[in-house]
Scaffold this motif. Structure first.
Motif, short mmCIF file in Angstrom:
data_model
loop_
_atom_site.label_atom_id
_atom_site.label_comp_id
_atom_site.label_asym_id
_atom_site.label_seq_id
_atom_site.Cartn_x
_atom_site.Cartn_y
_atom_site.Cartn_z
N MET A 241 28.85 -108.45 134.59
CA MET A 241 28.15 -107.17 134.54
C MET A 241 27.62 -106.77 135.92
N ASP A 242 28.34 -107.20 136.94
CA ASP A 242 27.94 -106.91 138.31
C ASP A 242 27.91 -105.41 138.58
N HIS A 243 28.66 -104.63 137.79
CA HIS A 243 28.70 -103.18 138.04
C HIS A 243 27.36 -102.51 137.77
N LEU A 244 26.45 -103.19 137.06
CA LEU A 244 25.15 -102.61 136.74
C LEU A 244 24.11 -102.80 137.83
N GLY A 245 24.41 -103.62 138.82
CA GLY A 245 23.43 -103.89 139.86
C GLY A 245 22.44 -104.97 139.43
N PRO A 246 21.45 -105.25 140.26
CA PRO A 246 20.48 -106.31 139.94
C PRO A 246 19.62 -105.97 138.74
N ALA A 247 19.18 -107.02 138.05
CA ALA A 247 18.34 -106.85 136.86
C ALA A 247 16.98 -106.25 137.23
N ILE A 248 16.41 -105.52 136.27
CA ILE A 248 15.08 -104.93 136.41
C ILE A 248 14.21 -105.50 135.29
N ASP A 249 13.07 -106.06 135.63
CA ASP A 249 12.15 -106.57 134.61
C ASP A 249 11.00 -105.57 134.43
N THR A 250 11.12 -104.74 133.42
CA THR A 250 10.10 -103.72 133.16
C THR A 250 9.00 -104.21 132.22
N ARG A 251 9.10 -105.43 131.73
CA ARG A 251 8.16 -105.88 130.69
C ARG A 251 6.69 -105.79 131.10
N PRO A 252 6.32 -106.10 132.34
CA PRO A 252 4.89 -105.98 132.69
C PRO A 252 4.38 -104.54 132.72
N LEU A 253 5.29 -103.57 132.71
CA LEU A 253 4.88 -102.18 132.85
C LEU A 253 4.50 -101.52 131.53
N PHE A 254 4.96 -102.07 130.42
CA PHE A 254 4.70 -101.43 129.12
C PHE A 254 3.20 -101.27 128.85
N PRO A 255 2.36 -102.31 129.03
CA PRO A 255 0.93 -102.11 128.74
C PRO A 255 0.28 -101.08 129.66
N VAL A 256 0.72 -101.01 130.91
CA VAL A 256 0.12 -100.07 131.86
C VAL A 256 0.50 -98.63 131.49
N GLU A 257 1.78 -98.43 131.20
CA GLU A 257 2.23 -97.09 130.78
C GLU A 257 1.55 -96.67 129.49
N ARG A 258 1.42 -97.59 128.55
CA ARG A 258 0.81 -97.27 127.26
C ARG A 258 -0.66 -96.93 127.41
N ALA A 259 -1.37 -97.65 128.27
CA ALA A 259 -2.79 -97.35 128.50
C ALA A 259 -2.95 -95.94 129.04
N ALA A 260 -2.06 -95.54 129.95
CA ALA A 260 -2.12 -94.18 130.49
C ALA A 260 -1.85 -93.15 129.39
N LEU A 261 -0.89 -93.46 128.52
CA LEU A 261 -0.59 -92.55 127.41
C LEU A 261 -1.78 -92.41 126.47
N LEU A 262 -2.37 -93.53 126.09
CA LEU A 262 -3.48 -93.47 125.13
C LEU A 262 -4.69 -92.77 125.73
N ASP A 263 -4.95 -92.97 127.01
CA ASP A 263 -6.03 -92.23 127.67
C ASP A 263 -5.75 -90.73 127.64
N LEU A 264 -4.50 -90.37 127.87
CA LEU A 264 -4.12 -88.96 127.83
C LEU A 264 -4.33 -88.39 126.42
N LEU A 265 -3.83 -89.09 125.42
CA LEU A 265 -3.94 -88.58 124.05
C LEU A 265 -5.39 -88.44 123.62
N ASP A 266 -6.23 -89.37 124.07
CA ASP A 266 -7.65 -89.32 123.70
C ASP A 266 -8.34 -88.09 124.28
N SER A 267 -7.76 -87.54 125.36
CA SER A 267 -8.39 -86.39 126.03
C SER A 267 -7.92 -85.04 125.49
N LEU A 268 -6.94 -85.05 124.59
CA LEU A 268 -6.35 -83.78 124.14
C LEU A 268 -7.16 -83.13 123.03
#
Length: 281
Positions: free
Chosen positions: A1-28
């Protein structure tokens, strides 16, 4: 699967992105929840319902081995997703904004825990059709997980656009989205046969930008990043990072995106590369 390029580990980003989303939703306020989004026919509350559905469907399938809704005869993947997504969004009209946000906050950490158990280089639970240079290509788990991260991040940005609230677009959160979307570049070029070594370079400007290249190998294009990006490509495209993520998710028309880009070189390769699509469809 070399055509895809190097692997990306996004797992640590899910809690950070979700916290930003929940803060946004709480403000609406009520008017914000009713604001129309770029997704046809969906207000902000519908897009939040769709995000909740993403969590429920992924945990049910990947953790609990639940088969879920079945395809109708001759139903395409796109038609199936449109149908099941629409049904959930309609059913979620009975849920309040607070309930939907609370459920995302409850289910999100369970999804984080699921991804933490995954071998990133093992076969994925679900294929990522928009990054498969050939329909028979396998999908690694890291790309499947990264695809989910881009889904969550993109919908958060669409909500922010709808209510006029910028944010969650810092390089640490947006950079991996751009990197993941660029994995669609070899597929976008698969109809263009060129001699081995032919390269198409795409440079994204902005704080989260960078440079990527698709290089023609034996029978297929392969993604190259960073120092591996060729200095004398057959086609070159420079585009603002905001334009690119919208192009890759149907948030801006291809013709409009091309008008905002700097291009030079092989016109056919430029046309193919700027038709990149990083969602199902």
């Amino acid at each position: 699967m070399d055509h895809l390029g190097p692997a990306i580990d996004t797992r640590p980003l899910f809690p950070v992105e979700r916290a930003a989303l929940l803060d946004l939703l709480d403000s609406l306020g009520p008017a914000d929840w009713a604001a129309p989004t770029v997704c046809p026919g969906w207000a902000v509350r519908d897009l939040v319902a769709h995000l909740l559905n993403d969590h429920i469907r992924r945990l049910s399938g990947s953790r609990d081995s639940h088969a879920g809704a079945v395809f109708a005869d001759d139903e395409t993947l796109r038609a199936y997703l449109d149908s099941t997504n629409g049904e959930f969004v309609r059913a979620a009209q009975c849920a309040s904004p607070r309930v939907m946000a609370d459920l995302i906050g409850f289910l999100g950490p369970q999804l984080d825990a699921l991804w933490a158990t995954r071998d990133l280089h093992a076969p994925a639970d679900l294929g990522v059709s928009w990054a498969q240079a050939a329909d028979s290509d396998p999908t690694p788990a890291w790309l499947d997980i990264a695809r989910d991260y881009t889904e969550f991040w993109t919908h958060q940005q669409q909500i922010r656009d709808a209510v006029g609230r910028p944010g969650a677009d810092t390089p640490d959160l947006a950079g991996p989205v751009l990197d993941t979307f660029m994995r669609a570049l070899p597929r976008a070029l698969r109809g263009e046969d060129r001699p081995a070594g032919t390269a198409v370079v795409v440079e994204l400007t902005g704080p989260a930008g960078g440079a990527w290249a698709a290089v023609r190998g034996e029978g297929r294009w392969a993604l190259r990043t960073g120092a591996e990006t060729p200095s004398a490509p057959a086609a070159y495209i420079a585009m603002d990072q905001d334009t690119f993520w919208r192009l890759a998710t149907r948030g801006i028309a291809v013709k409009r995106a091309r008008s905002l880009a700097e291009t030079r070189g092989d016109p056919a390769l430029i046309r193919a590369a700027t038709a990149i699509l990083s969602i199902v469809g």
